[in-house]
Design an enzyme around this catalytic site. Structure first.
Site, PDB file in Angstrom:
ATOM      1  N   LYS A 107       0.827  -1.203   0.000  1.00 50.31           N
ATOM      2  CA  LYS A 107       0.000   0.000   0.000  1.00 50.31           C
ATOM      3  C   LYS A 107       0.866   1.260   0.000  1.00 50.31           C
ATOM      4  O   LYS A 107       0.496   2.283  -0.591  1.00 50.31           O
ATOM      5  CB  LYS A 107      -0.948  -0.002   1.202  1.00 50.31           C
ATOM      6  CG  LYS A 107      -2.051  -1.060   1.114  1.00 50.31           C
ATOM      7  CD  LYS A 107      -3.057  -0.900   2.234  1.00 50.31           C
ATOM      8  CE  LYS A 107      -4.159  -1.951   2.143  1.00 50.31           C
ATOM      9  NZ  LYS A 107      -3.669  -3.303   2.461  1.00 50.31           N
ATOM     10  N   ASP A 126      -3.233   0.448   8.528  1.00 49.44           N
ATOM     11  CA  ASP A 126      -3.588  -0.843   7.932  1.00 49.44           C
ATOM     12  C   ASP A 126      -3.430  -1.873   9.041  1.00 49.44           C
ATOM     13  O   ASP A 126      -2.406  -2.545   9.152  1.00 49.44           O
ATOM     14  CB  ASP A 126      -2.672  -1.134   6.751  1.00 49.44           C
ATOM     15  CG  ASP A 126      -3.125  -2.321   5.931  1.00 49.44           C
ATOM     16  OD1 ASP A 126      -4.226  -2.834   6.189  1.00 49.44           O
ATOM     17  OD2 ASP A 126      -2.367  -2.741   5.040  1.00 49.44           O
ATOM     18  N   CYS A 161      -7.867  -6.377   6.352  1.00 53.83           N
ATOM     19  CA  CYS A 161      -8.197  -7.416   5.369  1.00 53.83           C
ATOM     20  C   CYS A 161      -9.148  -8.426   6.020  1.00 53.83           C
ATOM     21  O   CYS A 161      -9.088  -9.620   5.754  1.00 53.83           O
ATOM     22  CB  CYS A 161      -6.949  -8.089   4.830  1.00 53.83           C
ATOM     23  SG  CYS A 161      -5.871  -8.810   6.085  1.00 53.83           S
TER      24      CYS A 161
END
Length: 441
Positions: free
Chosen positions: A267, A325, A378
């Site tokens: 990312k 993240d 995720c």
């Protein structure tokens, strides 16, 4: 005769060639049982193997993890020495799902691994168990109904219904394709260079990357290192979902971004390619090397630091944007990480959400007024996604959602609240979630 044995994978020649792969697969599984992620264990034990052995070793270890529930039921492992469990699983997996492997070779290599692992006294038991399994119809394709923990299947069924849950399970149980994202090269140039080199590819869903195909039906997909542009940093390996999160973030060009949980770096590279200036940090020291390797090969100007977000080397209101993240249960990426399903228990989501809430709370003060806070996982689970965001917003009235208002992302990838959400069974890409928050001026 030597030439024939080298080209025909049968009999004693096949056993000799497969032993190194089986031994590597067993070492990978041992590391996973000790707590290592499959990807880390794979990288540690496949180096130095021939290409054919590398592929077989990974297929075996990943296949055992995907089918573990079914294998354990068939083998009745409660009767076996725990040191033999993965030896037996490896043999049974080949008997059931790798029909190209001769049955006697699957049994013989398992007996040899048992001898190395436990000793001569174990070989008779392993031989009898696997031959009995084979006589009882060991070969087959399996129905996929027992490849995930029962409590997780029930959880998904309650939320998605039976049909969608079965599609999700089937997705998780298939081998993931090789998908690459442009880094130094544009998507069009990458596609052209692959075609010129004779490598077939197709655009990934939502035009987010290229899926690389085998040059012939019987040949394997090329490894990334063998594709044109690898040495030049033309691309990175990344699923479309994670590339789309960077697109969803829509951080203005030139702004300073702290990517707080950056490893392995995909990312960060994607954000830099869209014009942001990146400081990439990660508290997991064992992953900093992968982060540095990714950014170095991609040729991007990203400074990497080993830092915990809760003690970040940034002054308050010191950056234009922060990307969190967050470490999560990874239920959206089980196709790529088949070991993840067996690491979970019903309480994992609450534990993960507690940590994620702390990370988001630590990130908020680092964002300047008017700046962006991007939260991503995720995971498919609401406890780790929208509920973490809603709790953060309730505790931090200075932040509010800043949903995308343009048409660069399809509406099907946006929730009613304006967050990003991809679901494997609906969108044909990894599962991912992201929320885009702005600190009010």
């Amino acid at each position: 005769m030597k030439s024939r044995c080298r080209h025909l994978p049968r009999g004693g020649c096949w056993i000799k060639e497969a032993t190194a792969a089986r031994r590597a697969a067993l070492e990978i599984l041992r590391d996973v049982r000790a707590g290592a992620p499959l990807t880390d264990a794979r990288d540690r034990h496949l180096e130095g193997l021939a290409e054919r052995d590398r592929r077989l070793a990974y297929e075996l270890s990943a296949g055992v993890l995907r089918r573990q529930h079914d294998l354990d039921s068939a083998l009745e492992l409660d009767r076996a020495d725990p040191r033999l469990h993965d030896v037996l699983r490896l043999g049974a997996y080949q008997l059931r799902w790798l029909t190209r492997v001769p049955s006697h070779a699957a049994v013989s290599t398992s007996v040899e691994l048992a001898r190395e692992t436990v000793g001569e006294s174990s070989t008779g038991y392993v031989n009898r168990t696997l031959r009995h399994l084979h006589r009882d119809g060991g070969r087959g394709t399996g129905d996929g109904s027992s490849t995930h923990p029962d409590w997780l299947v029930q959880r998904w069924t309650d939320r998605y219904g039976n049909s969608e849950t079965q599609r999700l399970i089937a997705w998780n149980d298939t081998r993931p394709p090789l998908i690459i994202q442009p880094a130094r090269w544009s998507l069009d140039r990458l596609e052209t260079e692959l075609r010129t080199a004779g490598v077939e590819s197709t655009r990934s869903p939502f035009d987010a990357g290229l899926e690389v195909h085998a040059t012939r039906p019987s040949s394997p997909v090329p490894r990334p290192q063998h594709l044109p542009g690898f040495a030049e940093g033309a691309f990175i390996v990344q699923d479309p979902a994670h590339a789309l999160v960077a697109r969803f973030a829509a951080i203005p060009r030139g702004e300073q971004v702290y990517d707080a949980c950056a490893a392995p770096g995909g990312k960060a590279v994607a954000l830099e390619a869209r014009g942001a200036r990146i400081l990439a940090g990660d508290a997991r020291h064992e992953r900093i090397g992968r982060l540095a390797d990714t950014t170095r090969r991609a040729g991007v100007e990203i400074h990497c630091v080993a830092a915990d977000l809760e003690a970040a080397p940034i002054r308050p209101a010191g950056v234009d944007a922060v990307l969190v993240d967050a470490p999560c249960s990874a239920t959206g990426t089980m196709r790529r990480h088949p070991d993840a399903r067996w690491r979970l228990d019903p309480a994992v989501f609450a534990r993960a959400a507690s940590r994620q809430a702390r990370l988001l709370a630590a990130a908020g003060p680092l964002v300047r007024p008017g700046g962006l806070l991007i939260y991503a996982t995720c995971s498919l689970e609401p406890e780790e996604n929208e509920r973490v965001v809603e709790e953060f917003l309730s505790r931090n009235p200075g932040f509010t959602r800043a949903p995308r208002t343009d048409a660069s992302l399809p509406a099907e990838l946006l929730t009613d609240a304006g967050d990003f959400q991809s679901l494997p069974q609906r969108h044909g890409i990894d599962g991912a979630y992201a929320a885009r928050l702005v600190r009010q001026s």
